[in-house]
Design a protein around this motif. Structure first.
Motif, PDB file in Angstrom:
ATOM      1  N   ALA A  96      -4.917  -7.562   5.381  1.00  0.00           N
ATOM      2  CA  ALA A  96      -4.275  -8.511   6.292  1.00  0.00           C
ATOM      3  C   ALA A  96      -3.438  -7.757   7.318  1.00  0.00           C
ATOM      4  N   ASP A  97      -3.541  -8.195   8.565  1.00  0.00           N
ATOM      5  CA  ASP A  97      -2.657  -7.703   9.612  1.00  0.00           C
ATOM      6  C   ASP A  97      -1.639  -8.816   9.865  1.00  0.00           C
ATOM      7  N   LEU A  98      -0.410  -8.540   9.498  1.00  0.00           N
ATOM      8  CA  LEU A  98       0.611  -9.596   9.503  1.00  0.00           C
ATOM      9  C   LEU A  98       1.068 -10.011  10.901  1.00  0.00           C
ATOM     10  N   THR A  99       0.550  -9.356  11.941  1.00  0.00           N
ATOM     11  CA  THR A  99       0.829  -9.859  13.290  1.00  0.00           C
ATOM     12  C   THR A  99      -0.045 -11.086  13.569  1.00  0.00           C
TER      13      THR A  99
ATOM     14  N   ALA B 109      15.144  -4.157  17.859  1.00  0.00           N
ATOM     15  CA  ALA B 109      14.171  -5.112  17.304  1.00  0.00           C
ATOM     16  C   ALA B 109      14.270  -5.147  15.776  1.00  0.00           C
ATOM     17  N   TYR B 110      14.415  -3.998  15.167  1.00  0.00           N
ATOM     18  CA  TYR B 110      14.503  -3.915  13.704  1.00  0.00           C
ATOM     19  C   TYR B 110      15.743  -4.668  13.206  1.00  0.00           C
ATOM     20  N   VAL B 111      16.876  -4.406  13.851  1.00  0.00           N
ATOM     21  CA  VAL B 111      18.132  -5.049  13.438  1.00  0.00           C
ATOM     22  C   VAL B 111      18.038  -6.563  13.659  1.00  0.00           C
TER      23      VAL B 111
ATOM     24  N   TYR C  32      19.006   3.797   3.118  1.00  0.00           N
ATOM     25  CA  TYR C  32      17.799   4.614   3.339  1.00  0.00           C
ATOM     26  C   TYR C  32      17.101   4.970   2.018  1.00  0.00           C
ATOM     27  N   VAL C  33      15.790   4.722   2.010  1.00  0.00           N
ATOM     28  CA  VAL C  33      14.956   4.974   0.834  1.00  0.00           C
ATOM     29  C   VAL C  33      13.916   6.017   1.223  1.00  0.00           C
ATOM     30  N   ARG C  34      13.662   6.978   0.348  1.00  0.00           N
ATOM     31  CA  ARG C  34      12.701   8.033   0.711  1.00  0.00           C
ATOM     32  C   ARG C  34      11.266   7.483   0.639  1.00  0.00           C
ATOM     33  N   THR C  35      10.715   7.133   1.808  1.00  0.00           N
ATOM     34  CA  THR C  35       9.344   6.605   1.918  1.00  0.00           C
ATOM     35  C   THR C  35       8.735   7.183   3.201  1.00  0.00           C
ATOM     36  N   PRO C  36       7.421   6.959   3.416  1.00  0.00           N
ATOM     37  CA  PRO C  36       6.812   7.430   4.676  1.00  0.00           C
ATOM     38  C   PRO C  36       7.514   6.880   5.920  1.00  0.00           C
ATOM     39  N   LEU C  37       8.043   5.635   5.832  1.00  0.00           N
ATOM     40  CA  LEU C  37       8.744   5.040   6.988  1.00  0.00           C
ATOM     41  C   LEU C  37       9.958   5.893   7.369  1.00  0.00           C
ATOM     42  N   VAL C  38      10.670   6.371   6.352  1.00  0.00           N
ATOM     43  CA  VAL C  38      11.884   7.154   6.612  1.00  0.00           C
ATOM     44  C   VAL C  38      11.536   8.575   7.051  1.00  0.00           C
ATOM     45  N   GLU C  39      10.472   9.134   6.493  1.00  0.00           N
ATOM     46  CA  GLU C  39      10.054  10.487   6.912  1.00  0.00           C
ATOM     47  C   GLU C  39       9.767  10.480   8.419  1.00  0.00           C
TER      48      GLU C  39
ATOM     49  N   ASN D 273       8.108 -10.527   0.460  1.00  0.00           N
ATOM     50  CA  ASN D 273       7.893 -10.177   1.867  1.00  0.00           C
ATOM     51  C   ASN D 273       8.497  -8.800   2.116  1.00  0.00           C
ATOM     52  N   ASN D 274       7.634  -7.796   2.117  1.00  0.00           N
ATOM     53  CA  ASN D 274       8.116  -6.414   2.172  1.00  0.00           C
ATOM     54  C   ASN D 274       7.597  -5.623   3.377  1.00  0.00           C
ATOM     55  N   ALA D 275       6.419  -5.968   3.894  1.00  0.00           N
ATOM     56  CA  ALA D 275       5.801  -5.119   4.938  1.00  0.00           C
ATOM     57  C   ALA D 275       6.745  -4.935   6.122  1.00  0.00           C
TER      58      ALA D 275
ATOM     59  N   ALA E  25      -1.122  -7.269  -0.234  1.00  0.00           N
ATOM     60  CA  ALA E  25      -1.639  -7.577   1.107  1.00  0.00           C
ATOM     61  C   ALA E  25      -1.129  -6.518   2.062  1.00  0.00           C
ATOM     62  N   ASP E  26      -2.040  -5.881   2.767  1.00  0.00           N
ATOM     63  CA  ASP E  26      -1.631  -4.780   3.647  1.00  0.00           C
ATOM     64  C   ASP E  26      -2.720  -4.551   4.682  1.00  0.00           C
ATOM     65  N   MET E  27      -2.383  -3.872   5.787  1.00  0.00           N
ATOM     66  CA  MET E  27      -3.413  -3.504   6.766  1.00  0.00           C
ATOM     67  C   MET E  27      -4.044  -2.162   6.416  1.00  0.00           C
ATOM     68  N   ASN E  28      -3.442  -1.444   5.484  1.00  0.00           N
ATOM     69  CA  ASN E  28      -3.975  -0.146   5.058  1.00  0.00           C
ATOM     70  C   ASN E  28      -4.881  -0.360   3.834  1.00  0.00           C
TER      71      ASN E  28
ATOM     72  N   ALA F 215       0.818  -1.222   0.000  1.00  0.00           N
ATOM     73  CA  ALA F 215       0.000   0.000   0.000  1.00  0.00           C
ATOM     74  C   ALA F 215       0.845   1.263   0.000  1.00  0.00           C
ATOM     75  N   SER F 216       2.147   1.131   0.254  1.00  0.00           N
ATOM     76  CA  SER F 216       2.968   2.337   0.451  1.00  0.00           C
ATOM     77  C   SER F 216       4.408   2.090  -0.005  1.00  0.00           C
ATOM     78  N   GLY F 217       5.145   3.170  -0.183  1.00  0.00           N
ATOM     79  CA  GLY F 217       6.603   3.145  -0.319  1.00  0.00           C
ATOM     80  C   GLY F 217       7.169   2.101  -1.263  1.00  0.00           C
ATOM     81  N   ILE F 218       8.091   1.317  -0.751  1.00  0.00           N
ATOM     82  CA  ILE F 218       8.823   0.338  -1.570  1.00  0.00           C
ATOM     83  C   ILE F 218       7.875  -0.725  -2.123  1.00  0.00           C
ATOM     84  N   GLY F 219       6.949  -1.192  -1.285  1.00  0.00           N
ATOM     85  CA  GLY F 219       6.008  -2.233  -1.728  1.00  0.00           C
ATOM     86  C   GLY F 219       5.149  -1.763  -2.886  1.00  0.00           C
TER      87      GLY F 219
ATOM     88  N   ALA G 151      15.268  -8.418  13.734  1.00  0.00           N
ATOM     89  CA  ALA G 151      14.314  -8.991  12.770  1.00  0.00           C
ATOM     90  C   ALA G 151      14.955  -9.101  11.387  1.00  0.00           C
ATOM     91  N   LYS G 152      15.668  -8.070  10.966  1.00  0.00           N
ATOM     92  CA  LYS G 152      16.260  -8.086   9.618  1.00  0.00           C
ATOM     93  C   LYS G 152      17.416  -9.084   9.516  1.00  0.00           C
ATOM     94  N   HIS G 153      18.234  -9.191  10.581  1.00  0.00           N
ATOM     95  CA  HIS G 153      19.276 -10.232  10.569  1.00  0.00           C
ATOM     96  C   HIS G 153      18.622 -11.614  10.517  1.00  0.00           C
TER      97      HIS G 153
END
Ligand code: NAD
Length: 251
Positions: free
Chosen positions: A53-56, A145-147, A178-185, A80-82, A32-35, A11-15, A149-151
């Motif tokens: 979908a809420d991926l949690t 948590a981010y690091v 870093y990619v210019r998306t809402p997540l980074v803003e 798998n991008n969300a 597939a997105d929660m938005n 729904a957003s950014g890279i996806g 999860a990504k590792h």
């Protein structure tokens, strides 16, 4: 025959850019997105369809795979991008944010891989692309948590590649800087808060400081690499971490 791609977080950014790129490469895209509001629009733009979908939630991961099979009868590409970000020093890091981050960015990719597995093998050109991050390879403070999860996602990528290889299924991780998306803003504000520096200094002094090329990436830059990894030509690339990091890790 049209290939069918699932893009989580489309729904957003890279996806959203990946959904567009795969549609331009003649795939049918299921976002597939929660938005729901933005997801429906992006799916329409890509000439595909949307599933809320809420991926949690485990049952929502199952729902995504069921929707793809009910609507299109096959799955060729799983992207798998969300994801999202939470920043805090470890002693203050909220435990529920840790759980949610691991659920969306590590457990959901595992569940989707598991549930889609047989369909991807039947495809004869099955592809899984996990959007990890430079933080799947190196760490930064305040992003435990981010690091983690990504590792973890990079590890899942390697295991799945070894199991999928004999069946012609490739599995790769894409690791952007870093990619210019809402997540980074949003993160620019969080970085200023956790590091106690002015907002206008974050881009240059934090995000681009380790990079050789001093410019944020665009979502389309990542989409182009994903489209290539899904192409026939990329059949021999598997188990890799594809860095697109502006030279960050060249140090
Ligand atoms: P974004 O915020 O623009 O998009 C993320 C999408 O994921 C949103 O549409 C959001 O609704 C969805 N999402 C979040 N939680 C969800 C959940 N529980 N269930 C369903 N959908 C959910 O972010 P983006 O920058 O496009 O990030 C996409 C991916 O790229 C993430 O995995 C992120 O970690 C990764 N990444 C981003 C950057 C960057 O600089 N932007 C760099 C490296 C990696």
């Amino acid at each position: 025959m049209k290939r069918v791609a699932i893009v989580t977080g489309g729904a957003s950014g890279i996806g959203a850019a990946i959904a567009c790129g795969l549609a331009a490469a003649d795939a049918t895209v299921l976002i597939a997105d929660m938005n729901e509001a933005d997801g429906e629009i992006r799916a329409r733009d890509a000439g595909g369809s949307f599933v809320h979908a809420d991926l949690t939630k485990r049952e929502d991961c199952r729902k995504i795979i069921d929707a793809a099979i009910e609507r299109y009868g096959r799955i060729d590409f799983l992207i798998n991008n969300a994801g999202f970000q939470h920043m805090d020093p470890i002693p203050d890091f909220p435990e529920d944010e840790w759980d949610k981050l691991i659920a969306v960015m590590l457990t959901a990719p595992f569940l989707l891989t598991k549930y889609a597995w047989n369909h991807l093998i039947e495809s004869n050109r099955g592809r899984i692309v996990n959007i990890a991050s430079i933080h799947g390879v190196v760490a930064s403070p305040y992003k435990a948590a981010y690091v983690a999860a990504k590792h973890g996602l990079v590890g899942l990528t390697k295991s799945a590649a070894l199991e999928g290889g004999p069946h012609g299924l490739t599995v790769n991780a894409v690791c952007p800087g870093y990619v210019r998306t809402p997540l980074v803003e949003k993160q620019i504000i969080d970085q200023a808060r956790t590091r106690n520096i002015p907002v206008e200094d974050v881009e240059e002094k934090v995000m681009l400081e380790p990079a050789a090329i001093k410019r944020l990436l665009d979502p389309q830059d990542i989409a182009a690499l994903v489209v290539f990894l899904c192409s026939k030509a990329a059949w021999g690339i598997t188990g890799t971490t594809q860095l697109i990091d502006l030279g960050w890790t060249a140090h």
